[in-house]
Design a protein around this motif. Structure first.
Motif, PDB file in Angstrom:
ATOM      1  N   ILE A 351       0.834  -1.206   0.000  1.00  0.00           N
ATOM      2  CA  ILE A 351       0.000   0.000   0.000  1.00  0.00           C
ATOM      3  C   ILE A 351       0.868   1.255   0.000  1.00  0.00           C
ATOM      4  O   ILE A 351       0.554   2.245  -0.677  1.00  0.00           O
ATOM      5  N   LEU A 352       1.991   1.223   0.730  1.00  0.00           N
ATOM      6  CA  LEU A 352       2.886   2.378   0.763  1.00  0.00           C
ATOM      7  C   LEU A 352       3.469   2.652  -0.623  1.00  0.00           C
ATOM      8  O   LEU A 352       3.525   3.808  -1.073  1.00  0.00           O
ATOM      9  N   VAL A 353       3.886   1.605  -1.323  1.00  0.00           N
ATOM     10  CA  VAL A 353       4.437   1.773  -2.673  1.00  0.00           C
ATOM     11  C   VAL A 353       3.386   2.352  -3.615  1.00  0.00           C
ATOM     12  O   VAL A 353       3.683   3.239  -4.425  1.00  0.00           O
ATOM     13  N   ILE A 354       2.147   1.890  -3.502  1.00  0.00           N
ATOM     14  CA  ILE A 354       1.080   2.403  -4.365  1.00  0.00           C
ATOM     15  C   ILE A 354       0.851   3.885  -4.118  1.00  0.00           C
ATOM     16  O   ILE A 354       0.703   4.679  -5.063  1.00  0.00           O
ATOM     17  N   PHE A 355       0.820   4.299  -2.850  1.00  0.00           N
ATOM     18  CA  PHE A 355       0.599   5.716  -2.552  1.00  0.00           C
ATOM     19  C   PHE A 355       1.766   6.570  -3.030  1.00  0.00           C
ATOM     20  O   PHE A 355       1.580   7.676  -3.541  1.00  0.00           O
ATOM     21  N   VAL A 356       2.994   6.057  -2.858  1.00  0.00           N
ATOM     22  CA  VAL A 356       4.167   6.814  -3.320  1.00  0.00           C
ATOM     23  C   VAL A 356       4.126   6.953  -4.839  1.00  0.00           C
ATOM     24  O   VAL A 356       4.409   8.030  -5.393  1.00  0.00           O
ATOM     25  N   TRP A 357       3.787   5.870  -5.534  1.00  0.00           N
ATOM     26  CA  TRP A 357       3.659   5.940  -6.995  1.00  0.00           C
ATOM     27  C   TRP A 357       2.616   6.978  -7.394  1.00  0.00           C
ATOM     28  O   TRP A 357       2.838   7.771  -8.302  1.00  0.00           O
ATOM     29  N   ARG A 358       1.501   6.963  -6.708  1.00  0.00           N
ATOM     30  CA  ARG A 358       0.422   7.902  -7.037  1.00  0.00           C
ATOM     31  C   ARG A 358       0.890   9.351  -6.916  1.00  0.00           C
ATOM     32  O   ARG A 358       0.608  10.192  -7.779  1.00  0.00           O
ATOM     33  N   LEU A 359       1.579   9.654  -5.850  1.00  0.00           N
ATOM     34  CA  LEU A 359       2.041  11.026  -5.622  1.00  0.00           C
ATOM     35  C   LEU A 359       3.130  11.430  -6.605  1.00  0.00           C
ATOM     36  O   LEU A 359       3.080  12.510  -7.206  1.00  0.00           O
ATOM     37  N   LEU A 360       4.122  10.565  -6.791  1.00  0.00           N
ATOM     38  CA  LEU A 360       5.254  10.916  -7.656  1.00  0.00           C
ATOM     39  C   LEU A 360       4.833  10.969  -9.126  1.00  0.00           C
ATOM     40  O   LEU A 360       5.212  11.892  -9.853  1.00  0.00           O
ATOM     41  N   ALA A 361       4.066   9.974  -9.571  1.00  0.00           N
ATOM     42  CA  ALA A 361       3.657   9.950 -10.975  1.00  0.00           C
ATOM     43  C   ALA A 361       2.768  11.141 -11.307  1.00  0.00           C
ATOM     44  O   ALA A 361       2.919  11.773 -12.362  1.00  0.00           O
ATOM     45  N   LYS A 362       1.868  11.483 -10.400  1.00  0.00           N
ATOM     46  CA  LYS A 362       0.977  12.618 -10.643  1.00  0.00           C
ATOM     47  C   LYS A 362       1.759  13.919 -10.738  1.00  0.00           C
ATOM     48  O   LYS A 362       1.527  14.740 -11.631  1.00  0.00           O
ATOM     49  N   SER A 363       2.718  14.104  -9.825  1.00  0.00           N
ATOM     50  CA  SER A 363       3.522  15.326  -9.840  1.00  0.00           C
ATOM     51  C   SER A 363       4.346  15.425 -11.118  1.00  0.00           C
ATOM     52  O   SER A 363       4.435  16.497 -11.736  1.00  0.00           O
ATOM     53  N   LEU A 364       4.957  14.317 -11.525  1.00  0.00           N
ATOM     54  CA  LEU A 364       5.785  14.319 -12.728  1.00  0.00           C
ATOM     55  C   LEU A 364       4.950  14.584 -13.979  1.00  0.00           C
ATOM     56  O   LEU A 364       5.340  15.377 -14.853  1.00  0.00           O
ATOM     57  N   LEU A 365       3.795  13.962 -14.075  1.00  0.00           N
ATOM     58  CA  LEU A 365       2.941  14.136 -15.255  1.00  0.00           C
ATOM     59  C   LEU A 365       2.352  15.548 -15.312  1.00  0.00           C
ATOM     60  O   LEU A 365       2.209  16.121 -16.396  1.00  0.00           O
ATOM     61  N   HIS A 366       2.010  16.105 -14.160  1.00  0.00           N
ATOM     62  CA  HIS A 366       1.516  17.486 -14.140  1.00  0.00           C
ATOM     63  C   HIS A 366       2.596  18.468 -14.579  1.00  0.00           C
ATOM     64  O   HIS A 366       2.286  19.555 -15.083  1.00  0.00           O
ATOM     65  N   LEU A 367       3.843  18.081 -14.411  1.00  0.00           N
ATOM     66  CA  LEU A 367       4.950  18.946 -14.808  1.00  0.00           C
ATOM     67  C   LEU A 367       5.261  18.820 -16.289  1.00  0.00           C
ATOM     68  O   LEU A 367       5.607  19.809 -16.950  1.00  0.00           O
ATOM     69  N   THR A 368       5.128  17.620 -16.840  1.00  0.00           N
ATOM     70  CA  THR A 368       5.578  17.372 -18.210  1.00  0.00           C
ATOM     71  C   THR A 368       4.465  17.411 -19.256  1.00  0.00           C
ATOM     72  O   THR A 368       4.708  17.759 -20.416  1.00  0.00           O
ATOM     73  N   LEU A 369       3.238  17.053 -18.889  1.00  0.00           N
ATOM     74  CA  LEU A 369       2.174  16.967 -19.886  1.00  0.00           C
ATOM     75  C   LEU A 369       1.723  18.323 -20.445  1.00  0.00           C
ATOM     76  O   LEU A 369       1.525  18.440 -21.660  1.00  0.00           O
ATOM     77  N   PRO A 370       1.538  19.364 -19.621  1.00  0.00           N
ATOM     78  CA  PRO A 370       1.083  20.640 -20.197  1.00  0.00           C
ATOM     79  C   PRO A 370       2.003  21.190 -21.285  1.00  0.00           C
ATOM     80  O   PRO A 370       1.512  21.580 -22.356  1.00  0.00           O
ATOM     81  N   PRO A 371       3.341  21.241 -21.102  1.00  0.00           N
ATOM     82  CA  PRO A 371       4.199  21.691 -22.202  1.00  0.00           C
ATOM     83  C   PRO A 371       4.086  20.807 -23.437  1.00  0.00           C
ATOM     84  O   PRO A 371       4.115  21.313 -24.573  1.00  0.00           O
ATOM     85  N   LEU A 372       3.957  19.493 -23.237  1.00  0.00           N
ATOM     86  CA  LEU A 372       3.803  18.587 -24.368  1.00  0.00           C
ATOM     87  C   LEU A 372       2.508  18.868 -25.119  1.00  0.00           C
ATOM     88  O   LEU A 372       2.486  18.906 -26.351  1.00  0.00           O
ATOM     89  N   PHE A 373       1.424  19.085 -24.386  1.00  0.00           N
ATOM     90  CA  PHE A 373       0.143  19.384 -25.024  1.00  0.00           C
ATOM     91  C   PHE A 373       0.206  20.699 -25.796  1.00  0.00           C
ATOM     92  O   PHE A 373      -0.355  20.809 -26.893  1.00  0.00           O
ATOM     93  N   ARG A 374       0.886  21.703 -25.236  1.00  0.00           N
ATOM     94  CA  ARG A 374       0.996  22.991 -25.930  1.00  0.00           C
ATOM     95  C   ARG A 374       1.801  22.843 -27.221  1.00  0.00           C
ATOM     96  O   ARG A 374       1.489  23.469 -28.242  1.00  0.00           O
ATOM     97  N   PHE A 375       2.836  22.011 -27.178  1.00  0.00           N
ATOM     98  CA  PHE A 375       3.640  21.773 -28.376  1.00  0.00           C
ATOM     99  C   PHE A 375       2.810  21.062 -29.448  1.00  0.00           C
ATOM    100  O   PHE A 375       2.825  21.447 -30.623  1.00  0.00           O
ATOM    101  N   LEU A 376       2.049  20.044 -29.047  1.00  0.00           N
ATOM    102  CA  LEU A 376       1.228  19.315 -30.016  1.00  0.00           C
ATOM    103  C   LEU A 376       0.089  20.183 -30.546  1.00  0.00           C
ATOM    104  O   LEU A 376      -0.300  20.059 -31.708  1.00  0.00           O
ATOM    105  N   ALA A 377      -0.431  21.066 -29.685  1.00  0.00           N
ATOM    106  CA  ALA A 377      -1.542  21.926 -30.109  1.00  0.00           C
ATOM    107  C   ALA A 377      -1.132  22.903 -31.200  1.00  0.00           C
ATOM    108  O   ALA A 377      -1.990  23.402 -31.940  1.00  0.00           O
TER     109      ALA A 377
END
Length: 509
Positions: A351-377
């Motif tokens: 359960i600890l690994v799942i929560f850590v994954w949730r927090l880290l993956a969400k933070s990383l994707l929130h950082l990288t996806l918006p610039p990628l979407f703007r580039f594709l747009a």
């Protein structure tokens, strides 16, 4: 924990136009007027009946279905109110309110990984498919029809969390409870009749417990005023259909996932993404879409990890390992203590690994996806969903922004807010939340009169006087797909393999 009581007024959210559709904001409702004050306001208004905006926003066939269901909701709300007057009791309030958590997404998302942690991957995979299919189909229908929950007032609504923010038809709780009860009954019946691995007493006790569970959840949705009889009946029907369909297709699905052909991921990934993309767009900003994303992503992850475990040989090398147990059939106290130590370590670590994954993956994707979407747009038009801000309209996502239909443990203090239990519990009065209609000049209707109710609003979860607009971002959608697919892959393959490598084993014995 916040306790609030339901009052006797109707309110309707303000309406703004957005992209050619009607966009209802989620209101924060404060209702402290006495009944006499409401009657006085009603006598001094000559405003006409508020137009049902759904008739102009929805296609004719969706609006027609909604109108028929809404007519049933109005009549059934009166019946539910009279039923509550007759049978409500503080003990029953607490029982049905808190037992409703056994049909929530949080319960399933915490409980389902345990099946994979202890080697019951076939049971876990089946439950994921059945429950996730139920959540997606019921969410699909909710956003398709946009039918409100029972009118409150006259109904007193008891709720934990934010389920009241969703549409009412059909009841997802009813769908989940019936499909899960029937799924488990299938295994219990096979264990009793075909393999004879359980006694008759265990079989009948299990059947009684499953019936009690299903009745508690389904009737609890009526008792708490969260759903009408029509909502629950259709939810039960969906649950039975989905469970029956899986029982028929189970062997075909399992054999296909275990085929080790590349056609599996090449089919599953596009289908799941298309299910997310073509989810109906509702009139209101309803959380149903978020539920659908999460569970479709879980199906995606579970299917991929099953295919990969067979394709790579992990299934044979690791997932069949057994937890450390004594050689004989008799366990000493030391053996039992040792087994439980390993079991608790697996659950805690997993359960600890799942929560850590949730927090880290969400933070990383929130950082990288918006610039990628703007580039594709800049090269082509990206898919856009109402109520979700495109990346071209913002530079940075707020730290607190995320889709949270399935809260983690660190979210629970803000989620376990209860409304409507003071009225019969002798805890006094307080300001409350209610949903209903109001006239064009903003005057709420008194005494829960449903005759002019169009059901064109969703509530806020806490009923406080401040107003806070819910903000969604396009990056949240793909973030949720990756995060919850990753959770499923970790639970179904990554963590069991880790347990085997650490010597903790997977299967309990």
């Amino acid at each position: 924990m916040m306790w609030t009581q339901a009052s006797n007024s109707h309110t309707q959210s303000p309406v703004n136009c957005h992209d050619g559709f009607t966009d209802n904001k989620i209101p924060i409702i404060t209702t402290q007027l006495e009944s006499s004050q409401l009657d006085s306001k009603r006598e001094h208004t000559n405003a006409p009946y508020v137009q049902d905006l759904y008739e102009t926003v929805l296609p004719w066939w969706r609006a027609t279905i909604r109108a028929r269901i809404l007519s049933s909701v109005k009549g059934e709300s009166q019946i539910l109110a009279r039923m509550q007057e007759c049978i409500r009791h503080p003990w029953l309030d607490a029982y049905f309110l808190y037992s409703s958590t056994l049909g929530t997404h949080t319960f399933f998302m915490i409980g389902l990984p345990l099946l994979f942690f202890f080697g019951y991957e076939e049971h876990g995979r089946g439950l994921v498919i059945v429950l996730a299919s139920g959540v997606y189909v019921s969410s699909f229908v909710k956003d398709l029809i946009c039918s409100p929950r029972p009118l409150a007032p006259p109904v007193t609504r008891l709720t934990i969390g934010t389920h009241h923010l969703e549409y009412g038809f059909p009841s997802t709780h009813s769908t989940n409870s019936v499909s899960m009860a029937l799924f488990i009954f299938g295994y219990v019946r096979n264990a009793y009749i075909q393999s004879a691995t359980i006694s008759s007493s265990i079989y009948y006790v299990s059947c009684v417990m499953l019936v009690i569970y299903a009745i508690t959840i389904v009737f609890g949705r009526l008792y708490t005023g969260m759903h009408s009889f029509t909502d629950c009946a259709f939810g039960v029907f969906l649950g039975a259909i989905i469970s029956g369909a899986y029982a028929i297709l189970k062997e075909t699905i399992e054999n296909w996932l275990a085929s080790a052909h590349w056609i599996v991921p090449l089919t599953v990934i596009p289908i799941c993404l298309l299910l997310v993309h073509y989810h109906p767009q509702p009139v209101d900003d309803c959380p149903c879409f978020e539920d659908a994303i999460a569970f479709v992503s879980v199906i995606l992850g579970i299917a991929l990890c099953r295919w990969h475990s067979v394709y790579s040989g992990i299934d044979e090398r690791f997932l069949g390992s057994v937890m450390p147990t004594p050689q004989g059939t008799v366990w000493t106290w030391e053996d039992t203590a040792s087994w439980w130590t390993f079991a608790c370590a697996k659950v805690t670590f997993g359960i600890l690994v799942i929560f850590v994954w949730r927090l880290l993956a969400k933070s990383l994707l929130h950082l990288t996806l918006p610039p990628l979407f703007r580039f594709l747009a800049s090269s082509f038009d990206l898919p856009h969903r109402r109520f979700y801000t495109p990346a071209t309209d913002y530079q940075h996502m707020p730290v607190e922004s995320s889709l949270r239909p399935i809260p983690s443990m660190i979210d629970l203090p803000g989620v376990l807010e209860v409304s409507g239990m003071r009225e019969r519990s002798g805890l006094g009065t307080s300001e409350v939340k209610r949903r209903g209609a109001k006239l064009n000049n903003g005057t709420p209707l008194a005494n829960g009169d449903p005759s002019n109710y169009s059901g064109s609003e969703l509530e806020n979860s806490n009923g406080l006087s401040q107003r806070k607009e819910v903000k969604h971002y396009d990056a949240d959608v793909l973030t949720k797909v990756v995060v919850y697919a990753g959770i499923a892959i970790l639970a179904g393959e990554g963590l069991p393999v880790t347990f085997a490598l650490l010597g903790w084993g997977v299967k309990p014995w």
